[in-house]
Design a protein around this motif. Sequence first.
Motif, mmCIF file in Angstrom:
data_model
loop_
_atom_site.group_PDB
_atom_site.id
_atom_site.type_symbol
_atom_site.label_atom_id
_atom_site.label_comp_id
_atom_site.label_asym_id
_atom_site.label_seq_id
_atom_site.Cartn_x
_atom_site.Cartn_y
_atom_site.Cartn_z
ATOM 1 N N ALA A 181 70.434 44.047 37.382
ATOM 2 C CA ALA A 181 70.058 45.296 36.716
ATOM 3 C C ALA A 181 68.593 45.343 36.325
ATOM 4 C CB ALA A 181 70.917 45.498 35.471
ATOM 5 N N THR A 182 67.800 44.366 36.770
ATOM 6 C CA THR A 182 66.395 44.324 36.356
ATOM 7 C C THR A 182 65.477 44.430 37.557
ATOM 8 O OG1 THR A 182 64.737 43.044 35.138
ATOM 9 C CG2 THR A 182 66.252 41.819 36.514
ATOM 10 N N HIS A 183 64.265 44.898 37.326
ATOM 11 C CA HIS A 183 63.214 44.932 38.332
ATOM 12 C C HIS A 183 61.947 44.254 37.806
ATOM 13 C CE1 HIS A 183 65.820 47.987 40.179
ATOM 14 N NE2 HIS A 183 65.203 47.684 41.299
ATOM 15 N N LEU A 184 62.128 43.307 36.879
ATOM 16 C CA LEU A 184 60.987 42.563 36.372
ATOM 17 C C LEU A 184 60.538 41.563 37.434
ATOM 18 C CD1 LEU A 184 62.213 41.896 32.723
ATOM 19 C CD2 LEU A 184 60.619 43.652 33.512
ATOM 20 N N GLU A 185 59.269 41.598 37.785
ATOM 21 C CA GLU A 185 58.785 40.833 38.915
ATOM 22 C C GLU A 185 58.909 39.331 38.718
ATOM 23 O OE1 GLU A 185 55.266 41.996 36.301
ATOM 24 O OE2 GLU A 185 57.056 42.928 37.131
ATOM 25 N N LEU A 186 58.938 38.857 37.472
ATOM 26 C CA LEU A 186 59.001 37.424 37.221
ATOM 27 C C LEU A 186 60.417 36.878 37.263
ATOM 28 C CD1 LEU A 186 56.361 37.053 34.374
ATOM 29 C CD2 LEU A 186 56.075 36.649 36.820
ATOM 30 N N THR A 187 61.427 37.730 37.309
ATOM 31 C CA THR A 187 62.811 37.261 37.241
ATOM 32 C C THR A 187 63.657 37.656 38.440
ATOM 33 O OG1 THR A 187 63.509 39.249 36.019
ATOM 34 C CG2 THR A 187 62.746 37.368 34.719
ATOM 35 N N MET A 188 63.318 38.717 39.150
ATOM 36 C CA MET A 188 64.226 39.222 40.182
ATOM 37 C C MET A 188 64.176 38.351 41.439
ATOM 38 S SD MET A 188 62.200 42.680 41.281
ATOM 39 C CE MET A 188 60.473 42.671 41.714
ATOM 40 N N VAL A 189 65.335 38.251 42.085
ATOM 41 C CA VAL A 189 65.463 37.518 43.334
ATOM 42 C C VAL A 189 65.920 38.472 44.434
ATOM 43 C CG1 VAL A 189 66.587 35.604 44.520
ATOM 44 C CG2 VAL A 189 65.986 35.379 42.114
ATOM 45 N N HIS A 190 67.149 38.946 44.340
ATOM 46 C CA HIS A 190 67.679 39.852 45.362
ATOM 47 C C HIS A 190 66.946 41.186 45.368
ATOM 48 C CE1 HIS A 190 70.498 42.970 46.858
ATOM 49 N NE2 HIS A 190 70.753 42.064 47.784
ATOM 50 N N GLU A 191 66.683 41.732 44.189
ATOM 51 C CA GLU A 191 66.034 43.037 44.105
ATOM 52 C C GLU A 191 64.624 43.004 44.680
ATOM 53 O OE1 GLU A 191 67.417 45.855 43.178
ATOM 54 O OE2 GLU A 191 69.320 44.826 42.843
ATOM 55 N N ALA A 192 63.959 41.843 44.628
ATOM 56 C CA ALA A 192 62.596 41.755 45.157
ATOM 57 C C ALA A 192 62.573 41.938 46.663
ATOM 58 C CB ALA A 192 61.990 40.404 44.778
ATOM 59 N N MET A 193 63.621 41.496 47.340
ATOM 60 C CA MET A 193 63.646 41.585 48.798
ATOM 61 C C MET A 193 63.964 42.991 49.298
ATOM 62 S SD MET A 193 65.495 38.015 49.895
ATOM 63 C CE MET A 193 66.887 38.253 48.790
ATOM 64 N N ILE A 194 64.608 43.821 48.497
ATOM 65 C CA ILE A 194 64.975 45.172 48.935
ATOM 66 C C ILE A 194 64.162 46.227 48.217
ATOM 67 C CG2 ILE A 194 67.306 44.397 49.464
ATOM 68 C CD1 ILE A 194 68.271 45.763 46.944
ATOM 69 N N LEU A 195 63.053 45.813 47.597
ATOM 70 C CA LEU A 195 62.257 46.738 46.800
ATOM 71 C C LEU A 195 61.606 47.819 47.654
ATOM 72 C CD1 LEU A 195 61.781 46.837 43.751
ATOM 73 C CD2 LEU A 195 59.594 45.703 44.111
ATOM 74 N N GLU A 196 61.328 47.528 48.926
ATOM 75 C CA GLU A 196 60.659 48.483 49.806
ATOM 76 C C GLU A 196 61.633 49.402 50.536
ATOM 77 O OE1 GLU A 196 57.376 48.878 49.953
ATOM 78 O OE2 GLU A 196 57.232 47.330 48.395
ATOM 79 N N TYR A 197 62.918 49.211 50.342
ATOM 80 C CA TYR A 197 63.911 50.030 51.037
ATOM 81 C C TYR A 197 64.218 51.295 50.263
ATOM 82 C CZ TYR A 197 65.046 46.572 54.604
ATOM 83 O OH TYR A 197 64.989 45.734 55.680
ATOM 84 N N SER A 198 64.649 52.321 51.003
ATOM 85 C CA SER A 198 65.016 53.596 50.394
ATOM 86 C C SER A 198 66.053 54.277 51.281
ATOM 87 C CB SER A 198 63.785 54.501 50.224
ATOM 88 O OG SER A 198 63.219 54.798 51.503
ATOM 89 N N GLY A 199 66.667 55.310 50.752
ATOM 90 C CA GLY A 199 67.599 56.104 51.542
ATOM 91 C C GLY A 199 68.796 55.310 52.017
#
Length: 321
Positions: free
Chosen positions: A206-224
Amino acid sequence: MDTLLSPVAWLLALVQAAFYVALGPFIAGWIRKVKAILQNRHGAPVLQPYRELYKLLGKEARVAHSASPVFRVAPYVVFVAIWLAAATVPLIATGLPTAMLADLIVLVGLLALARFFLALAGMDVGTAFGGMGASREMLVAALAEPAMLLGVFTLAMTAHSTNLSSMVELHLAGPPVLRPSFLFAFGALVLVAIAETGRIPVDNPATHLELTMVHEAMILEYSGRHLALMEWAAQVKLVLYGALIANLFFPWGIAREIAPAALAIGIIAILMKLLALGAVLAVAETVLAKMRLFRVPALLNLSVLLAVLGLLGHVILEVGR
């Protein structure tokens, strides 16, 4: 063999595979709802993940100019690989045509394929977040995969087969027996499931903090629709590990024959198990905090230790009895 290859059995196998895809958002919404109640919040409805996926699927997918074809193909490969991996895990019934493919090595291989393309997609655009998330994902995977293999090998040694359906049948064939080796394997697999699905304390979905995210960091550029497939795949993976734990260690209720009554009991049983596991996970995420990344290897080393103790316990206490 005739029953295994009958059209009804194939249809049931397809329904079971579709059940994974349909149930993923529901379990994710259930965990969110239980966490909200525990935190004295009203929270979103349980069906909110379905609405989010529907909204994302209707949006246009925007792709960076620096992205290669790997970035565009990765969401489809990740989703299909995790879906196929889930289809190998007995969910409602055993003895289906997919039981011939329900092998532990196949399961781990498909999950590794999905992780490989996910990491490639994270690094493909060239952003700092994507590369950071991919390296962290590989760190977690390097420690989680051996623990998973060793943990399930404990059950495989008892069943004399790496087939998941055979392991479930072994539990159902005899009376309930408390095996110390299974307790260690259960603890190892729970820790692996938490790490592989990116839940607290390893990761916070549930977070997008750059120092803690793992899975969310890899899909940050995806949309739609690309983002929808990535999110949906993560939800299916959550149900996969829930079904793996529920039916390997608590298989009671799963259907052993293709009969309406047995299948109805199997559906109700797996729903109750997944809801119970989701509630336990929500409680754990409420009382625990996200740990620092450098402490995650210690947690996964504990899972490897538990898996090794399970193997040793099986060899010392059960072999030759």
